[in-house]
Write an enzyme that holds these catalytic residues in place. Structure first.
Site, PDB file in Angstrom:
ATOM      1  N   ASN A  18      -0.415  23.052  34.854  1.00 62.78           N
ATOM      2  CA  ASN A  18      -0.092  24.009  36.010  1.00 62.78           C
ATOM      3  C   ASN A  18       1.544  24.283  35.997  1.00 62.78           C
ATOM      4  OD1 ASN A  18      -2.261  24.728  37.313  1.00 62.78           O
ATOM      5  ND2 ASN A  18      -2.545  22.998  38.644  1.00 62.78           N
ATOM      6  N   GLU A  46       3.747  23.525  33.856  1.00 64.20           N
ATOM      7  CA  GLU A  46       4.294  24.019  32.495  1.00 64.20           C
ATOM      8  C   GLU A  46       4.126  25.560  32.491  1.00 64.20           C
ATOM      9  OE1 GLU A  46       1.945  21.375  33.131  1.00 64.20           O
ATOM     10  OE2 GLU A  46       3.444  19.978  32.817  1.00 64.20           O
ATOM     11  N   HIS A 104      -7.137  40.366  28.010  1.00 63.33           N
ATOM     12  CA  HIS A 104      -6.696  41.133  29.065  1.00 63.33           C
ATOM     13  C   HIS A 104      -5.092  40.863  29.555  1.00 63.33           C
ATOM     14  CE1 HIS A 104     -11.111  41.716  30.784  1.00 63.33           C
ATOM     15  NE2 HIS A 104     -10.776  41.669  29.532  1.00 63.33           N
TER      16      HIS A 104
END
Ligand SMILES: O=C(CO)[C@H](O)[C@H](O)COP(=O)(O)O
Length: 156
Positions: free
Chosen positions: A70, A72, A99
């Site tokens: 997280n 990072e 995406h």
């Protein structure tokens, strides 16, 4: 393909594993650090530098590894032009590329077995951006980053 790797103390071992594994698979790997374990090695310097290298090197990708991935990912996303996604399974890793055209994946070393992490990273590195409507969304964010003007809410 050129790959930049960075971690904190919690991600060091898995980061070192990937440095060896990805080199063996033919990727051109740059290990941004840390080089050795030190519990005082926090994620911001390593992950920001990893993202800076990726943004400066068009066509490259990055992996930032910590306990959860997280912080990072958050650190990497502070770098202008970086798009980092938390890749917590193969699908999110693949979608991060397809995406979101993510340039970096955040991986949680404490969340996965090494084999799981390998599958996640492989999915990230081999998927391709689909463009089209996804490019429009990325452009909206890039424009916000460039101008500070929030994307307009659709007038409904
Ligand atoms: O995942 C992380 C940040 O999102 C860090 O790796 C984690 O917070 C480190 O924890 P500790 O200092 O207790 O080893």
């Amino acid at each position: 393909m050129r790959i930049y790797l960075g971690s904190d103390h919690a991600g060091l071992e898995l980061k070192n594993h990937f440095a060896e594994r990805l080199s063996g698979l033919g990727y051109e790997v740059t290990d941004v650090g840390p080089a050795v374990y030190d519990a005082a090695d926090d994620y911001p310097p390593f992950c920001v530098e990893t993202a800076r290298r990726v943004v400066a090197d068009e066509g490259s990708l990055g992996i930032v590894i910590g306990g959860s991935g997280n912080g990072e990912q958050i650190a990497a996303n502070k770098v202008p032009g970086a798009r980092a996604a938390l890749a917590w399974n193969e699908d999110t890793a693949r979608l991060a590329r397809r995406h979101n055209n993510a340039l970096l994946a955040g991986i949680g070393a404490r969340m996965h077995t090494v084999e799981e992490a390998e599958r996640i990273v492989d999915a990230f590195l081999t998927a391709e951006f689909e463009g089209g409507r996804h490019q429009r969304r990325i452009d909206l964010l890039a424009e916000y980053e460039r101008t500070g003007e929030p994307p307009a809410l659709p007038g409904k």
